[in-house]
Design a protein around this motif. Sequence first.
Motif, PDB file in Angstrom:
ATOM      1  N   ALA A 105       0.688  -1.243   0.005  1.00 13.27           N
ATOM      2  CA  ALA A 105      -0.058  -0.111  -0.113  1.00 13.27           C
ATOM      3  C   ALA A 105       0.850   1.255   0.176  1.00 13.27           C
ATOM      4  O   ALA A 105       0.314   2.319  -0.461  1.00 13.27           O
ATOM      5  N   LEU A 106       1.952   1.267   0.627  1.00 10.08           N
ATOM      6  CA  LEU A 106       2.876   2.286   0.609  1.00 10.08           C
ATOM      7  C   LEU A 106       3.588   2.762  -0.546  1.00 10.08           C
ATOM      8  O   LEU A 106       3.948   3.649  -0.936  1.00 10.08           O
ATOM      9  N   ILE A 107       3.723   1.641  -1.545  1.00 13.57           N
ATOM     10  CA  ILE A 107       4.407   1.951  -2.490  1.00 13.57           C
ATOM     11  C   ILE A 107       3.432   1.917  -3.674  1.00 13.57           C
ATOM     12  O   ILE A 107       4.018   2.010  -4.930  1.00 13.57           O
ATOM     13  N   ILE A 115      11.086   4.769  -6.569  1.00  6.66           N
ATOM     14  CA  ILE A 115      11.491   3.985  -5.326  1.00  6.66           C
ATOM     15  C   ILE A 115      13.001   4.154  -5.271  1.00  6.66           C
ATOM     16  O   ILE A 115      13.551   4.457  -4.101  1.00  6.66           O
ATOM     17  N   MET A 116      13.647   4.105  -6.241  1.00  2.70           N
ATOM     18  CA  MET A 116      15.030   3.819  -6.136  1.00  2.70           C
ATOM     19  C   MET A 116      15.667   5.436  -6.309  1.00  2.70           C
ATOM     20  O   MET A 116      16.973   5.379  -5.924  1.00  2.70           O
ATOM     21  N   ILE A 121      18.124   8.315   0.670  1.00  2.00           N
ATOM     22  CA  ILE A 121      19.118   7.223   1.159  1.00  2.00           C
ATOM     23  C   ILE A 121      19.325   6.805   2.447  1.00  2.00           C
ATOM     24  O   ILE A 121      19.099   8.018   3.365  1.00  2.00           O
ATOM     25  N   MET A 122      18.990   5.557   2.769  1.00  2.00           N
ATOM     26  CA  MET A 122      18.985   5.202   4.432  1.00  2.00           C
ATOM     27  C   MET A 122      20.377   5.327   4.801  1.00  2.00           C
ATOM     28  O   MET A 122      21.347   4.941   4.300  1.00  2.00           O
ATOM     29  N   ARG A 123      20.493   6.109   5.754  1.00  3.36           N
ATOM     30  CA  ARG A 123      22.000   6.583   6.339  1.00  3.36           C
ATOM     31  C   ARG A 123      22.135   6.316   7.886  1.00  3.36           C
ATOM     32  O   ARG A 123      22.999   6.151   8.284  1.00  3.36           O
ATOM     33  N   ASP A 124      20.946   6.048   8.591  1.00  2.00           N
ATOM     34  CA  ASP A 124      20.943   5.821   9.951  1.00  2.00           C
ATOM     35  C   ASP A 124      21.589   4.254  10.249  1.00  2.00           C
ATOM     36  O   ASP A 124      21.185   3.269   9.694  1.00  2.00           O
ATOM     37  N   PRO A 125      22.810   4.385  11.009  1.00  2.00           N
ATOM     38  CA  PRO A 125      23.246   3.137  11.345  1.00  2.00           C
ATOM     39  C   PRO A 125      22.689   1.991  11.723  1.00  2.00           C
ATOM     40  O   PRO A 125      22.890   0.934  11.629  1.00  2.00           O
ATOM     41  N   GLU A 126      21.760   2.781  12.685  1.00  3.38           N
ATOM     42  CA  GLU A 126      20.715   1.748  13.354  1.00  3.38           C
ATOM     43  C   GLU A 126      19.956   0.747  12.585  1.00  3.38           C
ATOM     44  O   GLU A 126      19.746  -0.492  12.421  1.00  3.38           O
ATOM     45  N   LYS A 127      19.230   1.634  11.498  1.00  6.14           N
ATOM     46  CA  LYS A 127      18.444   1.154  10.388  1.00  6.14           C
ATOM     47  C   LYS A 127      19.074   0.119   9.466  1.00  6.14           C
ATOM     48  O   LYS A 127      18.738  -0.993   8.985  1.00  6.14           O
TER      49      LYS A 127
END
Length: 135
Positions: A105-107, A115-116, A121-127
Amino acid sequence: NSDCHWRDQYDLSLAIYNGNCEMANLKGEYQRVKELTECVEKQARTFHDKITSQVTYLSTMVSTNSMGKGVEVGNRLLIELNQKPMPKIGKSKRPLIAELVKTKALIKNKSNEFIMTRLPIMRDPEKLAAMQIMN
């Protein structure tokens, strides 16, 4: 003392142990993976330093059909990262299907290009660590 290399050459020792862990996994030497992972676990200075060997260890669980234990270890790591653990999948696959429906549903109506290229860009080290664990 056989562990002095960890004190004197920490980054190199960590890289060598992680590389050996991955190599042992590729060779099907699962007990060796466990031993190397335990050593890294003991010597690592930070939680993030443990991630590579732990992800390799999780891969051995998939290879040896120990999915239940793999989910348990993966969830423990995710909780340490303050992330939501994976849903338990028993006889009912409803929780997994519900998550897939929410993701779809989100995409919905978004192209692969969007999307790409447009999402941040995911940068959070935890994620990023959580993504490695869940992969």
